[in-house]
Design an enzyme around this catalytic site. Structure first.
Site, PDB file in Angstrom:
ATOM      1  CG  ASN A  37      41.575  47.646  37.593  1.00  0.00           C
ATOM      2  OD1 ASN A  37      41.203  48.224  38.604  1.00  0.00           O
ATOM      3  ND2 ASN A  37      42.488  46.687  37.599  1.00  0.00           N
ATOM      4  CG  HIS A 122      45.886  34.045  37.088  1.00  0.00           C
ATOM      5  ND1 HIS A 122      45.583  35.359  37.335  1.00  0.00           N
ATOM      6  CD2 HIS A 122      45.488  33.804  35.819  1.00  0.00           C
ATOM      7  CE1 HIS A 122      45.022  35.881  36.259  1.00  0.00           C
ATOM      8  NE2 HIS A 122      44.947  34.963  35.329  1.00  0.00           N
ATOM      9  CD  GLU A 238      47.987  37.324  28.745  1.00  0.00           C
ATOM     10  OE1 GLU A 238      47.853  36.111  29.067  1.00  0.00           O
ATOM     11  OE2 GLU A 238      47.451  38.234  29.377  1.00  0.00           O
ATOM     12  CG  HIS A 314      41.394  40.385  29.799  1.00  0.00           C
ATOM     13  ND1 HIS A 314      41.334  41.727  30.135  1.00  0.00           N
ATOM     14  CD2 HIS A 314      42.357  39.849  30.577  1.00  0.00           C
ATOM     15  CE1 HIS A 314      42.231  41.973  31.070  1.00  0.00           C
ATOM     16  NE2 HIS A 314      42.873  40.864  31.348  1.00  0.00           N
ATOM     17  CG  ASP A 318      40.680  44.005  36.118  1.00  0.00           C
ATOM     18  OD1 ASP A 318      41.603  43.259  36.482  1.00  0.00           O
ATOM     19  OD2 ASP A 318      40.600  44.489  34.981  1.00  0.00           O
ATOM     20  CD  GLU A 341      43.034  36.149  32.530  1.00  0.00           C
ATOM     21  OE1 GLU A 341      42.467  36.983  31.793  1.00  0.00           O
ATOM     22  OE2 GLU A 341      44.097  36.384  33.122  1.00  0.00           O
TER      23      GLU A 341
END
Ligand code: GCO
Ligand code: MG
Length: 404
Positions: A37, A122, A238, A314, A318, A341
């Site tokens: 990204n 999220h 985190e 992760h 992106d 995630e």
């Protein structure tokens, strides 16, 4: 079998994705995600100028040997650009190998260790009531765990919170020139216990809650936050401190029982060495895409497993669906899986990258298509070319640049 062609494509169906495609003389193709990204074109050049010419003629079955020769052969090891490029090759080779075997990749990684892959979504809000609504929305979508990010009184914008979008992804912050956000650590440290207090009061003790401090604290500030949040029993805190310094987590660990997760900006097992052997963390969070692929990430998880540390790949927006697919195969296969995630991709992205993995009631499954199970619609991808886009930078009230 031999590799006869390699090409790299950048497409921007809402945000930029870099995809490597390898083709063999038997007509099999493999895809790998190389998205970094804000620095996408550096990886494109690394692949096009320095890696792809070396691949043509190789036996695609030699996944480990190709990985070692790209990693060791460059002499200049590690770093996000190098490891994103190697990751794309690694995943494309696994894709080909699994297609040649007629099996979904997870079967080659030892088969399923579970029926489905648990995720976290999220939730974010400019203030606490908005955050509570956002948590409610994630729960309605079926998410079994939720990451909570809140606006801070007095600050215009903070990581994960936007005035226009509820997705929690930095996509909305991205602009052709970096946006400048403001930051005040004291205000943040004062506010976060109120946030967790309100979320727990509303949703009860059983809901797994996560929070991302996005590398913004000093060790002693992180220790204070971990301690202050102990009554709310986070699933994890985190990236509490900047990632370069492993010593920092020794200090944090000494002071709090809040579980710690790190690793989204790590590139190799060496970034984790002391953190794992000294049991300073609870979750390793590297992405397939930024860690050199499935091959080294599998090794990391096996290493971490000896210390009861679990995986948490992760999975921001992106990471392309190619990188996400590879992650979900690995998630299903490794024994010490923790959580994945996941916040999905835009409908247009899902059209450009058609994938076999499914998301249902908060759980992912890689599907049964041979390989990683992703097909790229090249025409549609080409209709949405690269657009310059940068992550924001953070400044304190006096103008000093701070970690974003
Ligand atoms: C996360 C991350 C991301 C990063 C992003 C940067 O936990 O998902 O912190 O949101 O900010 O990947 O490109
Ligand atoms: Mg993060």
């Amino acid at each position: 079998m031999r590799i006869v062609d390699a090409k790299v494509m950048v497409t921007s169906p809402g945000r930029n994705f870099v995809t490597l495609e390898l083709t063999t003389d038997e007509g099999l193709t493999g895809l790998g995600d190389a998205t970094l990204n804000g620095r996408e074109l550096a990886v494109v050049s690394y692949l096009e100028d320095h890696v792809m010419p070396l691949l043509v003629g190789l036996d695609p079955h030699r996944v480990e040997d190709t990985w070692q020769s790209l990693y060791r052969g460059a002499y200049w090891r590690r770093g996000p650009v190098t490891m994103a490029a190697i990751a794309a090759v690694d995943v494309a080779l696994w894709d080909i190998k699994a297609k040649a075997a007629g099996l979904p990749l997870y079967q080659l990684l030892g088969g399923a260790s579970r029926d489905r892959v648990g995720t976290y979504g999220h939730a974010n809000g400019r203030d606490i009531p908005e955050l509570l609504d956002s948590v409610r929305a994630r729960l309605a979508e079926g998410y079994p765990a939720v990451r909570v990010q809140s606006g801070i009184p007095g600050l215009k914008a903070v990581y994960g919170v936007s005035s226009t979008d509820d997705s929690g992804s930095p996509v909305m912050h991205q602009q052709a020139r970096p946006l400048v956000e403001d930051w005040d650590t004291d205000a943040y440290l004062r506010h976060m216990p109120n946030v967790l207090e309100a979320v727990r009061a509303e949703f009860g003790p059983g809901l797994p809650l996560l929070h991302d401090a996005h590398h913004r604290l000093t060790p002693v500030q992180a220790a204070r936050l971990g301690k202050d949040l102990e009554p709310y029993h986070l699933f994890w805190l985190e990236d509490c401190t900047p990632a370069e310094n492993q010593e920092a987590l020794r200090i944090v660990r000494r002071h709090t029982t809040t579980p710690l997760a790190v690793g989204e900006v790590f590139n190799t097992v060496y970034d984790y060495q002391a953190l794992i052997t000294e049991q300073l963390i609870d979750y390793v969070r590297s992405a397939v895409t930024h860690f050199g692929g499935v091959t080294p990430l599998r090794k990391l998880f096996d290493f971490a497993a000896q210390y009861q540390i679990r995986s948490a790949i992760h999975g921001p927006q992106d990471i392309s669906p190619v990188g996400m697919a590879a992650a979900v195969h690995l998630d299903l296969a490794v024994h010490n899986f923790g959580i994945q995630e996941y916040s999905g991709h835009t409908p247009l992205t899902e059209e450009v990258f058609r994938h076999a993995y499914t998301f249902e009631d908060g759980y992912l499954h890689p599907g049964e298509a041979p390989g990683i199970g992703v097909e790229l619609d090249e025409e549609l991808a080409a209709a949405h070319p690269y657009e310059a886009a940068y992550l924001p930078v953070n400044r304190l009230h006096d103008g000093t640049v701070h970690d974003w």
